[in-house]
Scaffold this motif. Structure first.
Motif, mmCIF file in Angstrom:
data_model
loop_
_atom_site.group_PDB
_atom_site.id
_atom_site.type_symbol
_atom_site.label_atom_id
_atom_site.label_comp_id
_atom_site.label_asym_id
_atom_site.label_seq_id
_atom_site.Cartn_x
_atom_site.Cartn_y
_atom_site.Cartn_z
ATOM 1 N N THR A 129 -47.387 -27.384 5.107
ATOM 2 C CA THR A 129 -47.080 -27.366 6.534
ATOM 3 C C THR A 129 -47.004 -25.917 7.000
ATOM 4 O O THR A 129 -46.982 -24.991 6.187
ATOM 5 N N GLU A 130 -46.918 -25.734 8.310
ATOM 6 C CA GLU A 130 -46.771 -24.384 8.867
ATOM 7 C C GLU A 130 -45.551 -23.691 8.252
ATOM 8 O O GLU A 130 -45.615 -22.529 7.873
ATOM 9 N N GLU A 131 -44.447 -24.422 8.167
ATOM 10 C CA GLU A 131 -43.206 -23.861 7.628
ATOM 11 C C GLU A 131 -43.363 -23.517 6.152
ATOM 12 O O GLU A 131 -42.840 -22.499 5.680
ATOM 13 N N GLU A 132 -44.072 -24.349 5.395
ATOM 14 C CA GLU A 132 -44.283 -24.087 3.971
ATOM 15 C C GLU A 132 -45.174 -22.869 3.741
ATOM 16 O O GLU A 132 -44.955 -22.110 2.797
ATOM 17 N N VAL A 133 -46.160 -22.675 4.609
ATOM 18 C CA VAL A 133 -47.004 -21.476 4.514
ATOM 19 C C VAL A 133 -46.152 -20.246 4.793
ATOM 20 O O VAL A 133 -46.187 -19.264 4.042
ATOM 21 N N LEU A 134 -45.369 -20.303 5.859
ATOM 22 C CA LEU A 134 -44.517 -19.168 6.212
ATOM 23 C C LEU A 134 -43.539 -18.846 5.090
ATOM 24 O O LEU A 134 -43.395 -17.686 4.691
ATOM 25 N N GLU A 135 -42.906 -19.864 4.550
ATOM 26 C CA GLU A 135 -41.979 -19.667 3.432
ATOM 27 C C GLU A 135 -42.715 -19.156 2.199
ATOM 28 O O GLU A 135 -42.223 -18.280 1.485
ATOM 29 N N GLY A 136 -43.904 -19.684 1.953
ATOM 30 C CA GLY A 136 -44.659 -19.330 0.761
ATOM 31 C C GLY A 136 -45.066 -17.872 0.698
ATOM 32 O O GLY A 136 -45.148 -17.295 -0.386
ATOM 33 N N VAL A 137 -45.326 -17.263 1.838
ATOM 34 C CA VAL A 137 -45.746 -15.860 1.854
ATOM 35 C C VAL A 137 -44.636 -14.916 2.318
ATOM 36 O O VAL A 137 -44.859 -13.715 2.445
ATOM 37 N N SER A 138 -43.455 -15.444 2.537
ATOM 38 C CA SER A 138 -42.370 -14.643 3.106
ATOM 39 C C SER A 138 -41.899 -13.510 2.197
ATOM 40 O O SER A 138 -41.267 -12.573 2.662
ATOM 41 N N GLY A 139 -42.222 -13.557 0.928
ATOM 42 C CA GLY A 139 -41.837 -12.489 0.017
ATOM 43 C C GLY A 139 -42.799 -11.324 -0.015
ATOM 44 O O GLY A 139 -42.596 -10.372 -0.765
ATOM 45 N N ASN A 140 -43.845 -11.395 0.783
ATOM 46 C CA ASN A 140 -44.834 -10.319 0.836
ATOM 47 C C ASN A 140 -44.756 -9.641 2.196
ATOM 48 O O ASN A 140 -44.684 -10.321 3.221
ATOM 49 N N LEU A 141 -44.798 -8.332 2.184
ATOM 50 C CA LEU A 141 -44.707 -7.563 3.420
ATOM 51 C C LEU A 141 -46.050 -6.953 3.786
ATOM 52 O O LEU A 141 -46.789 -6.495 2.922
ATOM 53 N N CYS A 142 -46.320 -6.951 5.084
ATOM 54 C CA CYS A 142 -47.511 -6.311 5.629
ATOM 55 C C CYS A 142 -47.063 -5.460 6.803
ATOM 56 O O CYS A 142 -46.317 -5.932 7.660
ATOM 57 N N ARG A 143 -47.535 -4.237 6.838
ATOM 58 C CA ARG A 143 -47.148 -3.340 7.926
ATOM 59 C C ARG A 143 -48.186 -3.295 9.038
ATOM 60 O O ARG A 143 -47.960 -2.647 10.053
ATOM 61 N N CYS A 144 -49.302 -3.959 8.878
ATOM 62 C CA CYS A 144 -50.395 -3.808 9.838
ATOM 63 C C CYS A 144 -50.676 -5.037 10.691
ATOM 64 O O CYS A 144 -50.952 -4.908 11.876
ATOM 65 N N THR A 145 -50.673 -6.230 10.086
ATOM 66 C CA THR A 145 -51.328 -7.359 10.738
ATOM 67 C C THR A 145 -50.475 -8.171 11.686
ATOM 68 O O THR A 145 -51.010 -8.904 12.503
#
Length: 165
Positions: A129-145
């Motif tokens: 789900t949208e929430e699962e995608v957000l949670e799944g990548v929440s440990g990675n940081l991006c300064r650009c996108t």
């Protein structure tokens, strides 16, 4: 002896991207440094060196780990997949294709960690789900996108893996 080490060092032998590789390293050698400096696999990036940013994420026996927090001597005999191992030969993986298609990178520094993280996420949960995608990548940081294209790319990768367009 590996560069930068002293004494005899420790033998580390791992399967990296399907190939058995090894080197003698100091006991304190981080997995990120082992991959980058000893094995010359420079796709794994090192950002914060504290496990916060996720740039150094690789798959260890299929599970995402921060290679900057993992000692190389602890992974001997195990399987590692780096960003270089996600493609099938010259064919990009669905996750890699989706990141390119959705413009989910700018400077690209965080991209290897996101690709490994998303690969594991979609393997374990092919229809997040949208929430699962957000949670799944929440440990990675991006300064650009701003993350929107990264989230879109993970959803697109799920579609590609399901054979939807």
């Amino acid at each position: 002896m590996a560069p930068g080490g002293t004494g005899e060092g420790h033998s580390v032998v791992v399967e990296v991207n399907g190939v058995v590789r090894g080197a003698r390293v100091p006991g304190r050698r981080l997995l990120s440094d082992f991959l980058r400096h000893d094995l010359r696999l420079t796709g794994t990036h090192v950002g914060c060196e504290h496990g916060v940013c996720g740039c150094c994420t690789v798959l260890l026996d299929g599970e995402p780990v921060r290679s900057c927090l993992t000692l190389a001597v602890t992974v001997t005999g195990r399987a590692i997949t780096t960003v270089e191992g996600l493609a099938d030969g010259e064919e990009m993986s669905p996750v890699q294709r989706a990141f390119a298609e959705c413009h989910a990178l700018q400077c690209g520094f965080c991209t290897p960690g996101f690709l490994c993280t998303a690969t594991a996420l979609l393997r374990d949960n092919p229809r997040p789900t949208e929430e699962e995608v957000l949670e799944g990548v929440s440990g990675n940081l991006c300064r650009c996108t701003g993350y929107q294209n990264i989230l879109r790319a993970v959803r697109r990768a799920a579609e590609l893996m399901a054979g939807e367009g």
